[in-house]
Design a protein around this motif. Structure first.
Motif, mmCIF file in Angstrom:
data_model
loop_
_atom_site.group_PDB
_atom_site.id
_atom_site.type_symbol
_atom_site.label_atom_id
_atom_site.label_comp_id
_atom_site.label_asym_id
_atom_site.label_seq_id
_atom_site.Cartn_x
_atom_site.Cartn_y
_atom_site.Cartn_z
ATOM 1 N N TYR A 71 0.813 -1.263 -0.037
ATOM 2 C CA TYR A 71 0.144 -0.170 -0.032
ATOM 3 C C TYR A 71 0.774 1.196 0.026
ATOM 4 O O TYR A 71 0.287 2.310 0.113
ATOM 5 N N LYS A 72 2.117 1.233 0.499
ATOM 6 C CA LYS A 72 3.049 2.350 0.478
ATOM 7 C C LYS A 72 2.437 3.419 1.172
ATOM 8 O O LYS A 72 2.393 4.771 0.644
ATOM 9 N N PRO A 73 1.926 3.174 2.441
ATOM 10 C CA PRO A 73 1.677 4.578 3.222
ATOM 11 C C PRO A 73 2.696 5.356 3.712
ATOM 12 O O PRO A 73 3.839 5.028 3.493
ATOM 13 N N ASP A 74 2.137 6.501 4.134
ATOM 14 C CA ASP A 74 3.117 7.597 4.483
ATOM 15 C C ASP A 74 3.382 7.467 6.017
ATOM 16 O O ASP A 74 4.294 8.128 6.416
ATOM 17 N N ALA A 75 2.746 6.764 6.707
ATOM 18 C CA ALA A 75 2.756 6.917 8.221
ATOM 19 C C ALA A 75 1.713 5.768 8.629
ATOM 20 O O ALA A 75 1.208 5.098 8.074
ATOM 21 N N TYR A 76 1.704 5.693 9.983
ATOM 22 C CA TYR A 76 0.806 4.461 10.674
ATOM 23 C C TYR A 76 0.630 5.341 12.051
ATOM 24 O O TYR A 76 0.929 6.056 12.831
ATOM 25 N N ASN A 77 -0.877 4.773 12.483
ATOM 26 C CA ASN A 77 -1.269 4.786 13.673
ATOM 27 C C ASN A 77 -1.565 3.381 14.289
ATOM 28 O O ASN A 77 -1.747 2.404 13.795
ATOM 29 N N ILE A 78 -0.971 3.185 15.369
ATOM 30 C CA ILE A 78 -1.119 1.856 16.391
ATOM 31 C C ILE A 78 -1.854 2.188 17.356
ATOM 32 O O ILE A 78 -1.586 2.897 18.334
ATOM 33 N N GLY A 79 -3.026 1.413 17.656
ATOM 34 C CA GLY A 79 -3.766 1.585 18.755
ATOM 35 C C GLY A 79 -4.519 0.335 19.424
ATOM 36 O O GLY A 79 -4.605 -0.649 18.674
ATOM 37 N N ILE A 80 -4.574 0.346 20.731
ATOM 38 C CA ILE A 80 -5.488 -0.499 21.483
ATOM 39 C C ILE A 80 -6.444 -0.106 22.377
ATOM 40 O O ILE A 80 -6.302 0.910 23.000
ATOM 41 N N ASN A 81 -7.784 -0.647 22.114
ATOM 42 C CA ASN A 81 -8.850 -0.155 22.882
ATOM 43 C C ASN A 81 -8.935 -0.873 24.011
ATOM 44 O O ASN A 81 -9.338 -2.327 23.752
ATOM 45 N N CYS A 82 -8.793 -0.694 25.462
ATOM 46 C CA CYS A 82 -8.850 -1.589 26.558
ATOM 47 C C CYS A 82 -10.212 -0.912 27.413
ATOM 48 O O CYS A 82 -9.977 -0.075 28.077
ATOM 49 N N GLY A 83 -11.258 -1.757 27.400
ATOM 50 C CA GLY A 83 -12.316 -1.493 27.845
ATOM 51 C C GLY A 83 -13.413 -0.741 27.295
ATOM 52 O O GLY A 83 -12.992 -0.150 26.255
ATOM 53 N N GLU A 84 -14.682 -1.004 27.410
ATOM 54 C CA GLU A 84 -15.695 -0.500 26.907
ATOM 55 C C GLU A 84 -15.859 1.270 26.825
ATOM 56 O O GLU A 84 -15.991 1.632 25.826
ATOM 57 N N ASP A 85 -15.199 1.947 28.070
ATOM 58 C CA ASP A 85 -15.285 3.200 27.993
ATOM 59 C C ASP A 85 -14.256 3.808 27.104
ATOM 60 O O ASP A 85 -14.114 4.826 26.734
ATOM 61 N N ALA A 86 -13.112 2.822 26.748
ATOM 62 C CA ALA A 86 -12.164 3.343 25.705
ATOM 63 C C ALA A 86 -12.582 3.039 24.281
ATOM 64 O O ALA A 86 -11.852 3.162 23.290
#
Length: 122
Positions: A71-86
């Motif tokens: 895909y040759k992206p320019d950048a990345y985000n890495i994320g984890i949702n921990c819990g319903e309120d997140a």
């Protein structure tokens, strides 16, 4: 294995190792959006073992290499949702690896801070 879990039941593994696997997100934010998931059914990242976290990290790096080529992206985000309120809606840990492309958002300042929109730009 949890029979009611979409991740435990998936056969769509794109990459895998002994403790984790990677799949494409069914509702991608951008082309190439992947999820890296431990094989053991565990709801919260903070309950994973060091070995699972290392396996996840290895797959993040392998996935990035493949996404860079495809895909040759320019950048990345890495994320984890921990819990319903997140914002977690599937209670089996999964790490989002989201390719970002120049212009996909007018002003990307703040990145993951955008989970609370009014706090994103500072």
């Amino acid at each position: 294995m949890n029979n009611s879990c979409v991740f435990c039941d998936t056969e769509e593994k794109f990459l895998e190792n002994d403790l984790a696997f990677a799949i494409y997100d069914k509702y991608p934010v951008n082309p190439g959006h992947m999820l890296i998931i431990p094989k053991r059914h565990v709801a919260d990242y903070f309950d994973t073992t060091i070995e699972e976290r290392q396996a996840i990290d290895k797959l993040i790096m392998e996935s990035r290499k493949l996404l860079d080529e495809k895909y040759k992206p320019d950048a990345y985000n890495i994320g984890i949702n921990c819990g319903e309120d997140a914002g977690q809606t599937i209670f089996h840990v999964h790490v989002h690896l989201i390719p970002r492309y120049k212009g996909d958002l007018d002003n990307p300042t703040g990145g993951v801070r955008g989970v609370i929109p009014e706090k994103r730009i500072y």
